[in-house]
Every structure is written in C-alpha cells, then in structure tokens.
Design a protein around this motif. Structure first.
Motif, PDB file in Angstrom:
ATOM      1  N   ASP A 193       0.865  -1.083   0.089  1.00 28.83           N
ATOM      2  CA  ASP A 193      -0.032   0.131  -0.165  1.00 28.83           C
ATOM      3  C   ASP A 193       0.530   1.292  -0.145  1.00 28.83           C
ATOM      4  O   ASP A 193       0.585   2.177   0.697  1.00 28.83           O
ATOM      5  N   GLY A 194       1.984   1.246  -0.691  1.00 31.36           N
ATOM      6  CA  GLY A 194       2.779   2.440  -0.785  1.00 31.36           C
ATOM      7  C   GLY A 194       3.748   2.650   0.317  1.00 31.36           C
ATOM      8  O   GLY A 194       4.810   3.415   0.457  1.00 31.36           O
ATOM      9  N   TYR A 195       3.909   1.568   1.186  1.00 30.84           N
ATOM     10  CA  TYR A 195       4.717   1.697   2.465  1.00 30.84           C
ATOM     11  C   TYR A 195       5.887   0.630   2.106  1.00 30.84           C
ATOM     12  O   TYR A 195       5.637  -0.352   1.527  1.00 30.84           O
ATOM     13  N   THR A 196       7.105   0.779   2.690  1.00 29.12           N
ATOM     14  CA  THR A 196       8.253  -0.261   2.609  1.00 29.12           C
ATOM     15  C   THR A 196       8.554  -0.631   3.973  1.00 29.12           C
ATOM     16  O   THR A 196       8.810   0.212   4.829  1.00 29.12           O
ATOM     17  N   VAL A 197       8.490  -1.790   4.189  1.00 26.64           N
ATOM     18  CA  VAL A 197       8.690  -2.315   5.556  1.00 26.64           C
ATOM     19  C   VAL A 197       9.965  -3.206   5.379  1.00 26.64           C
ATOM     20  O   VAL A 197      10.172  -3.943   4.490  1.00 26.64           O
ATOM     21  N   THR A 198      10.989  -2.914   6.212  1.00 28.74           N
ATOM     22  CA  THR A 198      12.246  -3.595   6.247  1.00 28.74           C
ATOM     23  C   THR A 198      12.429  -4.504   7.488  1.00 28.74           C
ATOM     24  O   THR A 198      12.294  -4.090   8.523  1.00 28.74           O
ATOM     25  N   LEU A 199      13.034  -5.655   7.047  1.00 26.17           N
ATOM     26  CA  LEU A 199      13.175  -6.715   8.200  1.00 26.17           C
ATOM     27  C   LEU A 199      14.403  -6.864   8.459  1.00 26.17           C
ATOM     28  O   LEU A 199      15.475  -7.050   7.848  1.00 26.17           O
ATOM     29  N   SER A 200      14.861  -6.847   9.923  1.00 29.10           N
ATOM     30  CA  SER A 200      16.250  -7.132  10.314  1.00 29.10           C
ATOM     31  C   SER A 200      16.347  -7.803  11.513  1.00 29.10           C
ATOM     32  O   SER A 200      15.250  -7.823  12.312  1.00 29.10           O
ATOM     33  N   GLY A 201      17.363  -8.682  11.650  1.00 27.37           N
ATOM     34  CA  GLY A 201      17.341  -9.759  12.767  1.00 27.37           C
ATOM     35  C   GLY A 201      17.598 -11.164  12.322  1.00 27.37           C
ATOM     36  O   GLY A 201      17.377 -11.551  11.087  1.00 27.37           O
ATOM     37  N   ASN A 202      17.924 -11.833  13.617  1.00 31.75           N
ATOM     38  CA  ASN A 202      18.111 -13.424  13.237  1.00 31.75           C
ATOM     39  C   ASN A 202      16.948 -14.194  13.703  1.00 31.75           C
ATOM     40  O   ASN A 202      16.538 -14.166  14.760  1.00 31.75           O
ATOM     41  N   LEU A 203      16.692 -15.197  13.040  1.00 29.34           N
ATOM     42  CA  LEU A 203      15.741 -16.252  13.695  1.00 29.34           C
ATOM     43  C   LEU A 203      16.251 -17.520  13.794  1.00 29.34           C
ATOM     44  O   LEU A 203      16.824 -18.260  13.026  1.00 29.34           O
ATOM     45  N   VAL A 204      16.586 -17.974  15.053  1.00 29.56           N
ATOM     46  CA  VAL A 204      17.373 -19.273  15.507  1.00 29.56           C
ATOM     47  C   VAL A 204      16.348 -20.103  15.971  1.00 29.56           C
ATOM     48  O   VAL A 204      15.417 -20.180  16.971  1.00 29.56           O
ATOM     49  N   PRO A 205      16.353 -21.379  15.540  1.00 26.13           N
ATOM     50  CA  PRO A 205      15.590 -22.480  15.961  1.00 26.13           C
ATOM     51  C   PRO A 205      15.762 -22.875  17.481  1.00 26.13           C
ATOM     52  O   PRO A 205      17.084 -23.160  17.912  1.00 26.13           O
TER      53      PRO A 205
END
Length: 318
Positions: A193-205
């Motif tokens: 919808d015209g927005y930019t979302v940036t993801l940062s970080g690590n996902l560890v099981p």
C-alpha cells in the motif's frame, strides 16, 4: 495470544513454541540459503500462531494451531466449505468439554477472540475480528480470492480461573478453479500500500532472538504509527508445510513512556524448528491497517527477507 504486543519489530517469545521471523541477509541485504527441502515441506495439517505462553503441564509439545481440540476446548467450524471470490459468513463456536459453546472470554489485545485465515500456500492471509451471538456462535464475513486448502485459527483465552491462551485450528475448503502458487521468495523488504517495511534480525530454532521491522513511506521513516490491538504492530508467524502457529510478543507498548510510535517495531521470537516461515506484520497508520509479509528460512544464524511489491500475498480483512 500472549500478554501484550510490543513494538519495535515483531518477536515471538515462545513459552509456547512459536515464532517465525525473517532473518535478514548478510550486511545490507544478506540472505541465508534455505535448508534443503525446507521451502516445500510435506503437506501436513495447517496451523497458526498464538500470542501466549503455554502451560507445559496442560499442553502437548506441539506448536499452537495444529489441533482442533486442546485442553478441553474444541473449535467447531460451522462453515467448512466456501466458494472463492464470493463473500460468505464464516460461522463457528468454541465448545467446552461438555459440548457447550463458550460465552465468557478474557480480552487479549483488545479482543475476546482473534481469527486468522490463511491459505496452505501462505499467499493469502486474513486477520479477522468476528462478532459473537449470545448463544456463543461467532460469525464474520470473509471473501477469499483463490481456491484451495485453507486453515482457520481461533486465538482466545477462556474466562476461567487458571485458563491460559489457546490457538485452535481447523481446515477450510475453498471451492473454485485451483492454481498452485509458490511461496514468495525471501527478501529483506516488503512493499504494501505504498509503504516499505524492512526486516532485520536473526531467527534461530529453539532460541529466542530479536527481529525488528521498520516502516517507511515515500522514502521517509514513519514516526507516527497508531496503536493496533494494544501495540504499534501485530505479528503472526506460520510455518510452511503444516502452518504451525507461532507465538509472537512485541517489545514495549503505546503509552509506556519508552516505546516510540515507529519507525521500528521490535519482537522477540523463537522458531520451534528449522524450516521456512511466513511472517505477517499488521500495522496501523492514518486510520488504516496495512499488512506486510515476509518469507524466512531459519538457520543457526538466520537472515530474513520479505515479499516484493506487497502483491505476492493477499492480506485484506482486518
């Protein structure tokens, strides 16, 4: 759903076993390669993510949303089949051990019950808030764009001493011309919808980690996000293959004199296993709720990314 959503990025604290997060790639946009076979896990029963910790003595080791019955409660889906592209009233009830519909709930995140509907391929997502009749029957209008197998998740807490939050799941069949769709690729940003979302970080099981989602519009950080369900962001994470529902908890909350209304929303997350996850972030700005979706592959150090253009998923219906 757990205690409260907290902002800064979505996090999944699994006293429950949950959390899918998009790891971001290396450096600026590093991407970790998915484990062999993780993106196309065998077809199993779908599941969803709950926002609360589970009592180990009362629940099994299964992630939330994989069972239609748990701890004496059952999700009775009155509308197991609908037609694609046609608005339909989705009706259901939560029944106790005696088979009687539950009519007394504890509000969590401003609602008595949260309903999630997701396609098995994780391209379509709905976060709905149905209404309850006096007899305990819940209903909400829903229109799903594509035929196929879906999963319905009811996230609630019974108003009963000692009761904990539950997420129950049931299958929903959507009739129509079926066209299989691939899971969107992993990317560090998502457009919606015209927005930019940036993801940062690590996902560890098996280990808690921090993931952060930052919202921007027209190249400028959004610093006036509005509270939505008691937080500046709401995160749902689903495991590809069986749709296990992961528990997510945001850091901070509106009005705590610490948490800022953007651009970053932070969550603590724990992925139950290695695999591929789909994350759905709901955030509210200018009186409208928007959804950004990301595909994430776990690893010892995970990097996550999101779906491009905001059109690789369908997240209407708040």
């Amino acid at each position: 759903m757990n205690n409260t959503l907290k902002v800064t990025v979505f996090a999944v604290a699994l006293g429950m076993t949950f959390s899918a997060a998009y790891g971001i790639g290396t450096a600026a946009d590093p991407i970790t390669a998915p484990p062999a076979g993780s993106q196309h896990a065998p077809h199993q029963e779908n599941t969803a993510m709950n926002h609360r910790e589970q009592h180990p003595e009362k629940t099994s080791a299964l992630p939330a949303g994989l069972q239609v019955s748990r701890d004496g409660y059952t999700l009775d889906l009155h509308t197991p089949r609908i037609t694609a592209g046609r608005e339909t009233s989705l009706r259901f009830a939560i029944k106790d051990e005696s088979g009687k519909p539950v009519t007394d709930y504890t509000k969590t995140h401003d609602k008595e019950l949260h309903l999630i509907v997701a396609s098995h391929d994780l391209n379509t997502f709905r976060h709905l808030h149905p209404t309850r009749n006096a007899d305990g029957t819940w209903s909400t209008p829903v229109e799903l764009p594509a035929a196929g197998d879906y999963r319905v998740f009811a996230d609630f807490t019974p108003a009963k001493p000692g009761a904990t939050g539950l997420t129950l799941g049931a299958d929903l069949a959507v009739a129509g011309a079926y066209q299989p769709r691939e899971l969107p690729p992993q990317r560090a940003t998502a457009e919606t919808d015209g927005y930019t979302v940036t993801l940062s970080g690590n996902l560890v099981p098996g280990a808690m980690s921090e993931v952060t989602l930052s919202v921007a519009k027209d190249g400028k950080p959004v610093t006036d996000l509005e509270p939505y369900l008691g937080a500046y962001g709401h995160l749902v994470a689903l495991r590809a293959g069986d749709l296990a529902y992961l528990h997510v908890h945001p850091e901070g909350e509106p009005g705590d004199a610490v948490t800022q209304p953007g651009p970053a929303i932070t969550f603590m997350a724990t992925a139950p296993t290695l695999g591929t996850y789909r994350l759905f972030l709901d955030f509210k700005h200018r009186d409208t709720v928007h959804t950004a979706a990301f595909t994430v592959h776990t690893g010892t150090t995970t990097a996550g990314t999101g779906s491009p253009g905001g059109h690789s998923h369908d997240g209407k219906g708040h």
